[in-house]
Design a protein around this motif. Structure first.
Motif, PDB file in Angstrom:
ATOM      1  N   PHE A   1       0.832  -1.200   0.000  1.00  0.00           N
ATOM      2  CA  PHE A   1       0.000   0.000   0.000  1.00  0.00           C
ATOM      3  C   PHE A   1       0.870   1.255   0.000  1.00  0.00           C
ATOM      4  N   ALA A   2       1.905   1.248   0.823  1.00  0.00           N
ATOM      5  CA  ALA A   2       2.810   2.403   0.889  1.00  0.00           C
ATOM      6  C   ALA A   2       3.502   2.633  -0.444  1.00  0.00           C
ATOM      7  N   GLN A   3       3.807   1.560  -1.143  1.00  0.00           N
ATOM      8  CA  GLN A   3       4.471   1.686  -2.436  1.00  0.00           C
ATOM      9  C   GLN A   3       3.505   2.198  -3.507  1.00  0.00           C
ATOM     10  N   ARG A   4       2.258   1.762  -3.445  1.00  0.00           N
ATOM     11  CA  ARG A   4       1.277   2.185  -4.445  1.00  0.00           C
ATOM     12  C   ARG A   4       0.807   3.619  -4.228  1.00  0.00           C
ATOM     13  N   PHE A   5       0.725   4.047  -2.957  1.00  0.00           N
ATOM     14  CA  PHE A   5       0.202   5.373  -2.638  1.00  0.00           C
ATOM     15  C   PHE A   5       1.174   6.108  -1.707  1.00  0.00           C
TER      16      PHE A   5
ATOM     17  N   ALA B   1       8.539   0.072   4.552  1.00  0.00           N
ATOM     18  CA  ALA B   1       7.639   0.795   3.653  1.00  0.00           C
ATOM     19  C   ALA B   1       8.269   2.106   3.189  1.00  0.00           C
ATOM     20  N   MET B   2       8.917   2.832   4.087  1.00  0.00           N
ATOM     21  CA  MET B   2       9.521   4.105   3.723  1.00  0.00           C
ATOM     22  C   MET B   2      10.687   3.913   2.761  1.00  0.00           C
ATOM     23  N   LEU B   3      11.413   2.812   2.906  1.00  0.00           N
ATOM     24  CA  LEU B   3      12.541   2.540   2.020  1.00  0.00           C
ATOM     25  C   LEU B   3      12.108   1.967   0.678  1.00  0.00           C
ATOM     26  N   HIS B   4      10.894   1.440   0.631  1.00  0.00           N
ATOM     27  CA  HIS B   4      10.468   0.724  -0.561  1.00  0.00           C
ATOM     28  C   HIS B   4       9.198   1.338  -1.154  1.00  0.00           C
ATOM     29  N   ARG B   5       9.122   2.676  -1.179  1.00  0.00           N
ATOM     30  CA  ARG B   5       7.950   3.331  -1.743  1.00  0.00           C
ATOM     31  C   ARG B   5       8.133   3.651  -3.228  1.00  0.00           C
ATOM     32  N   SER B   6       9.142   3.084  -3.831  1.00  0.00           N
ATOM     33  CA  SER B   6       9.363   3.278  -5.265  1.00  0.00           C
ATOM     34  C   SER B   6       9.840   1.959  -5.853  1.00  0.00           C
ATOM     35  N   ASP B   7      10.117   1.966  -7.139  1.00  0.00           N
ATOM     36  CA  ASP B   7      10.608   0.756  -7.796  1.00  0.00           C
ATOM     37  C   ASP B   7      12.105   0.569  -7.610  1.00  0.00           C
TER      38      ASP B   7
ATOM     39  N   THR C   1      12.111  -7.601  -0.516  1.00  0.00           N
ATOM     40  CA  THR C   1      11.198  -7.109   0.509  1.00  0.00           C
ATOM     41  C   THR C   1      10.537  -8.265   1.248  1.00  0.00           C
ATOM     42  N   ASP C   2      10.152  -9.311   0.513  1.00  0.00           N
ATOM     43  CA  ASP C   2       9.507 -10.459   1.145  1.00  0.00           C
ATOM     44  C   ASP C   2      10.433 -11.153   2.137  1.00  0.00           C
TER      45      ASP C   2
END
Length: 208
Positions: free
Chosen positions: A104-108, A167-173, A184-185
């Motif tokens: 969710f954090a990555q999408r939005f 989430a903060m580190l992985h909010r982009s591609d 991430t998994d």
């Protein structure tokens, strides 16, 4: 974003207009890169109403953003519940819920920033933490029906803080720092397993 002609709500349908404003604000936020790009005028334009009409439901832009953040927390909880596989083990369900949260954090990204920057914890955010706590308790091998203890809440909060970091580190591609070396998994599974282990050995967890 496209503006379309809006039909006037019938008398007594103020709640419907409020929902439309929130939906429009969500679309504006999701299309923006920074919070500075989000304005009441832009939200009103997206909703197809005059800017002063927003003030009948929200005191200012910050109140709109807070309402969007609260609704987004509810959306996260709903997605976690919906995506939990009925036949999965409690550990698998917890991992899937954590993956859903990070996704969710990555999408939005901008909405997620709004959700986590407030000093006041909205009720829906507390519900999300309770979901994590219940998920952890379900993973215990002993006394699975016992109510949450202070230790369980603390371990769940620790897991949630760690997930926030992911989430903060992985909010982009383009993952940053250690997420470039591990998926991430893999990180999420390690965090979940560590939380379950601490819950299984509360005395050790209390000393840390």
């Amino acid at each position: 974003m496209s503006q379309s002609a809006r039909r006037r709500n019938q008398r007594g349908h103020g709640a419907l207009l409020r929902d439309e404003i929130l939906a429009a604000a969500t679309r504006v936020i999701d299309a923006a890169q920074t919070e500075a790009e989000v304005s009441l005028r832009g939200i009103a334009r997206e909703a197809g109403i005059a800017a002063p009409s927003v003030y009948a439901h929200f005191a200012d832009r910050d109140e709109v953003l807070m309402a969007v953040a609260e609704a987004s927390w509810r959306q996260v909880c709903d997605e976690i519940t919906e995506l939990s596989a009925p036949g999965a083990t409690p550990r698998d369900k917890l991992i899937l819920g954590c993956q859903t949260y990070v996704s969710f954090a990555q999408r939005f990204p901008l909405r997620y920033a709004l959700m986590t920057q407030s000093a006041d914890i909205p009720p829906a955010a507390r519900q999300a933490l309770e979901t994590v706590t219940r998920g952890l308790l379900a993973c215990r091998s002993r006394a699975p029906q016992s109510p949450p203890s202070k230790t369980a809440h603390r371990i769940a909060a620790s897991l949630s803080v760690a997930l926030h970091g992911v989430a903060m580190l992985h909010r982009s591609d383009s993952p940053n720092l250690w997420l470039s070396d591990f998926s991430t998994d893999e990180i999420i599974r390690s965090l979940v397993d560590a939380a379950i282990l601490r819950l299984e050995h509360p005395r050790s967890a209390a000393r840390v």
